[in-house]
Design a protein around this motif. Structure first.
Motif, mmCIF file in Angstrom:
data_model
loop_
_atom_site.group_PDB
_atom_site.id
_atom_site.type_symbol
_atom_site.label_atom_id
_atom_site.label_comp_id
_atom_site.label_asym_id
_atom_site.label_seq_id
_atom_site.Cartn_x
_atom_site.Cartn_y
_atom_site.Cartn_z
ATOM 1 N N ALA A 158 5.968 91.614 30.685
ATOM 2 C CA ALA A 158 7.481 90.731 30.631
ATOM 3 C C ALA A 158 7.451 89.974 29.103
ATOM 4 O O ALA A 158 6.119 89.744 28.754
ATOM 5 N N PHE A 159 8.318 89.817 28.668
ATOM 6 C CA PHE A 159 8.589 89.168 27.312
ATOM 7 C C PHE A 159 9.794 88.128 27.206
ATOM 8 O O PHE A 159 10.711 88.426 28.000
ATOM 9 N N ARG A 160 9.700 87.352 26.239
ATOM 10 C CA ARG A 160 10.943 86.674 25.963
ATOM 11 C C ARG A 160 10.911 86.595 24.418
ATOM 12 O O ARG A 160 10.216 86.131 23.858
ATOM 13 N N LEU A 161 12.278 86.900 24.033
ATOM 14 C CA LEU A 161 12.261 86.835 22.516
ATOM 15 C C LEU A 161 13.408 86.048 22.072
ATOM 16 O O LEU A 161 14.656 86.316 22.461
ATOM 17 N N ARG A 162 13.214 85.193 21.115
ATOM 18 C CA ARG A 162 14.516 84.320 20.866
ATOM 19 C C ARG A 162 15.097 84.995 19.613
ATOM 20 O O ARG A 162 14.636 85.661 18.605
ATOM 21 N N LEU A 163 16.419 85.001 19.413
ATOM 22 C CA LEU A 163 17.073 85.494 18.598
ATOM 23 C C LEU A 163 17.459 84.587 17.473
ATOM 24 O O LEU A 163 18.242 83.561 17.688
ATOM 25 N N GLU A 164 16.981 84.752 16.209
ATOM 26 C CA GLU A 164 17.074 83.718 15.189
ATOM 27 C C GLU A 164 18.008 84.059 14.071
ATOM 28 O O GLU A 164 17.831 85.090 13.378
ATOM 29 N N GLY A 165 19.113 83.223 13.755
ATOM 30 C CA GLY A 165 19.918 83.426 12.763
ATOM 31 C C GLY A 165 21.187 84.224 13.152
ATOM 32 O O GLY A 165 21.294 84.769 14.295
ATOM 33 N N THR A 166 22.309 83.904 12.417
ATOM 34 C CA THR A 166 23.432 84.538 12.763
ATOM 35 C C THR A 166 24.100 85.227 11.447
ATOM 36 O O THR A 166 24.543 84.678 10.629
ATOM 37 N N PRO A 167 23.905 86.597 10.981
ATOM 38 C CA PRO A 167 23.391 87.583 12.232
ATOM 39 C C PRO A 167 22.030 87.465 12.433
ATOM 40 O O PRO A 167 21.237 86.653 11.506
ATOM 41 N N VAL A 168 21.254 87.926 13.251
ATOM 42 C CA VAL A 168 20.135 87.709 13.504
ATOM 43 C C VAL A 168 19.124 88.368 12.454
ATOM 44 O O VAL A 168 19.377 89.402 11.914
ATOM 45 N N MET A 169 18.129 87.591 11.979
ATOM 46 C CA MET A 169 17.329 87.750 10.859
ATOM 47 C C MET A 169 15.836 87.823 11.465
ATOM 48 O O MET A 169 15.019 88.587 11.018
ATOM 49 N N THR A 170 15.470 87.203 12.618
ATOM 50 C CA THR A 170 14.316 87.333 13.242
ATOM 51 C C THR A 170 14.227 87.337 14.567
ATOM 52 O O THR A 170 14.980 86.717 15.237
ATOM 53 N N LEU A 171 13.421 88.116 15.090
ATOM 54 C CA LEU A 171 13.055 87.906 16.609
ATOM 55 C C LEU A 171 11.660 87.683 16.931
ATOM 56 O O LEU A 171 10.797 88.173 16.374
ATOM 57 N N ALA A 172 11.551 86.640 17.636
ATOM 58 C CA ALA A 172 10.107 85.862 17.897
ATOM 59 C C ALA A 172 10.046 85.442 19.228
ATOM 60 O O ALA A 172 10.903 84.832 19.794
ATOM 61 N N GLY A 173 8.770 85.627 19.781
ATOM 62 C CA GLY A 173 8.536 85.142 21.067
ATOM 63 C C GLY A 173 7.234 85.445 21.404
ATOM 64 O O GLY A 173 6.320 85.693 20.730
ATOM 65 N N GLU A 174 7.141 85.706 22.992
ATOM 66 C CA GLU A 174 5.954 85.757 23.499
ATOM 67 C C GLU A 174 5.818 86.795 24.737
ATOM 68 O O GLU A 174 7.070 87.167 25.208
ATOM 69 N N TYR A 175 4.856 87.473 25.191
ATOM 70 C CA TYR A 175 4.796 88.492 26.119
ATOM 71 C C TYR A 175 3.549 88.309 26.971
ATOM 72 O O TYR A 175 2.524 87.711 26.604
ATOM 73 N N TRP A 176 3.518 88.843 28.246
ATOM 74 C CA TRP A 176 2.550 88.596 29.395
ATOM 75 C C TRP A 176 2.566 89.915 30.009
ATOM 76 O O TRP A 176 3.384 90.677 30.191
ATOM 77 N N THR A 177 1.064 90.120 30.277
ATOM 78 C CA THR A 177 0.906 91.762 30.886
ATOM 79 C C THR A 177 0.142 91.327 32.397
ATOM 80 O O THR A 177 -0.194 90.453 32.702
ATOM 81 N N ASP A 178 0.262 92.636 33.178
ATOM 82 C CA ASP A 178 -0.568 92.483 34.427
ATOM 83 C C ASP A 178 -2.085 92.779 34.166
ATOM 84 O O ASP A 178 -2.921 92.899 35.204
ATOM 85 N N ARG A 179 -2.416 92.613 32.743
ATOM 86 C CA ARG A 179 -3.951 92.817 32.785
ATOM 87 C C ARG A 179 -4.436 91.494 32.455
ATOM 88 O O ARG A 179 -5.729 91.315 31.905
ATOM 89 N N ASN A 180 -3.470 90.476 32.727
ATOM 90 C CA ASN A 180 -3.931 88.830 32.439
ATOM 91 C C ASN A 180 -4.233 88.723 30.949
ATOM 92 O O ASN A 180 -5.143 88.112 30.423
ATOM 93 N N THR A 181 -3.358 89.397 30.108
ATOM 94 C CA THR A 181 -3.457 89.188 28.410
ATOM 95 C C THR A 181 -1.982 88.760 28.101
ATOM 96 O O THR A 181 -1.167 88.901 29.022
ATOM 97 N N MET A 182 -1.946 87.880 27.086
ATOM 98 C CA MET A 182 -0.583 87.547 26.512
ATOM 99 C C MET A 182 -0.681 87.477 24.881
ATOM 100 O O MET A 182 -1.854 87.611 24.454
ATOM 101 N N GLY A 183 0.378 87.455 24.396
ATOM 102 C CA GLY A 183 0.375 87.206 23.026
ATOM 103 C C GLY A 183 1.622 86.988 22.217
ATOM 104 O O GLY A 183 2.638 86.366 23.028
ATOM 105 N N GLU A 184 1.766 86.778 20.974
ATOM 106 C CA GLU A 184 3.092 86.454 20.386
ATOM 107 C C GLU A 184 3.551 87.863 19.572
ATOM 108 O O GLU A 184 2.834 88.530 19.251
ATOM 109 N N LEU A 185 4.842 87.906 19.463
ATOM 110 C CA LEU A 185 5.699 88.742 19.011
ATOM 111 C C LEU A 185 6.559 88.261 17.782
ATOM 112 O O LEU A 185 7.319 87.529 18.250
ATOM 113 N N ARG A 186 6.599 88.860 16.653
ATOM 114 C CA ARG A 186 7.696 88.145 15.702
ATOM 115 C C ARG A 186 8.075 89.452 14.673
ATOM 116 O O ARG A 186 7.204 90.176 14.008
ATOM 117 N N LEU A 187 9.233 89.624 14.777
ATOM 118 C CA LEU A 187 9.953 90.824 14.152
ATOM 119 C C LEU A 187 11.054 90.198 12.717
ATOM 120 O O LEU A 187 11.632 89.410 13.213
#
Length: 217
Positions: A158-187
């Motif tokens: 599962a993940f949550r990404l924040r939409l930054e800017g209007t129009p959107v310039m950046t997608l940034a957030g975090e994710y979690w997996t059923d393998r007990n790992t997690m991390g951060e994502l930035r586009l």
């Protein structure tokens, strides 16, 4: 998007309520007024279809009518995981990722690509707070390449990404997996074209040659 039956049902309720109010006020109700009912349903369905696929993107409809921003296209960024190699106990550095988004007003689909795997969005939803801050929430399935599945099996997250800017310039957030790992994502980079693979995605972000430059032999 509403189906034809759902649209006809809602219009039917509106007609009944309208007729009831007219009767309460002593106004005559003629059934001939229902003759164009089928045409009204068809016309409204056409309007809804055009709105769902194209019209909602018109920036003048944001945000007073359309809260969701347009993310269509290919995004490039980095992913940083907390996963550690069990042999070296080292954590890999940021991984280059591409996310291809296909969006209408009522639906959103996304595919994340790396050199080792693909992640497909199973469920996605935009959530807009009262102050206008928007997030994209979702659940996904990750499918590594066949040759890598002994150390990296198919999994979900599962993940949550924040939409930054209007129009959107950046997608940034975090994710979690059923393998007990997690991390951060930035586009942070975006093009309108939709890539069909990692190598194709990379070509979309190659800067054009500058004026007067000479190609290498």
């Amino acid at each position: 998007m509403l189906s034809r039956i759902q649209t006809a049902f809602l219009i039917g309720i509106a007609v009944i309520l309208w007729a009831a109010l007219l009767l309460l006020h002593g106004e005559p109700v003629a059934w001939r007024f229902l003759a164009p009912f089928s045409s009204v349903v068809s016309g409204l369905l056409l309007v809804l279809l055009v709105f769902d696929k194209w019209l909602w993107k018109w920036r003048h409809l944001h945000p007073w009518l359309v809260p969701n921003q347009n993310l269509n296209g290919t995004w490039r960024g980095t992913l940083q995981t907390n996963w550690q190699d069990p042999r070296s106990l080292q954590r890999p550095g940021p991984i280059e990722v591409f996310v291809i988004v296909r969006q209408t007003y009522s639906t959103v689909s996304a595919r994340l690509l790396t050199d080792e795997s693909e992640s497909d969005l199973l469920v996605g939803k935009f959530v807009v707070s009262e102050d206008g801050v928007a997030d994209l929430l979702g659940m996904y399935r990750n499918t590594p390449k066949q040759s890598l599945r002994t150390r990296s099996p198919i999994h979900h997250g599962a993940f949550r990404l924040r939409l930054e800017g209007t129009p959107v310039m950046t997608l940034a957030g975090e994710y979690w997996t059923d393998r007990n790992t997690m991390g951060e994502l930035r586009l942070t980079e975006h093009v309108d074209a939709k890539a069909h693979g990692v190598e194709h995605a990379r070509t979309l972000f190659v800067p054009p040659p500058t004026a007067g430059s000479t190609a290498l032999p």
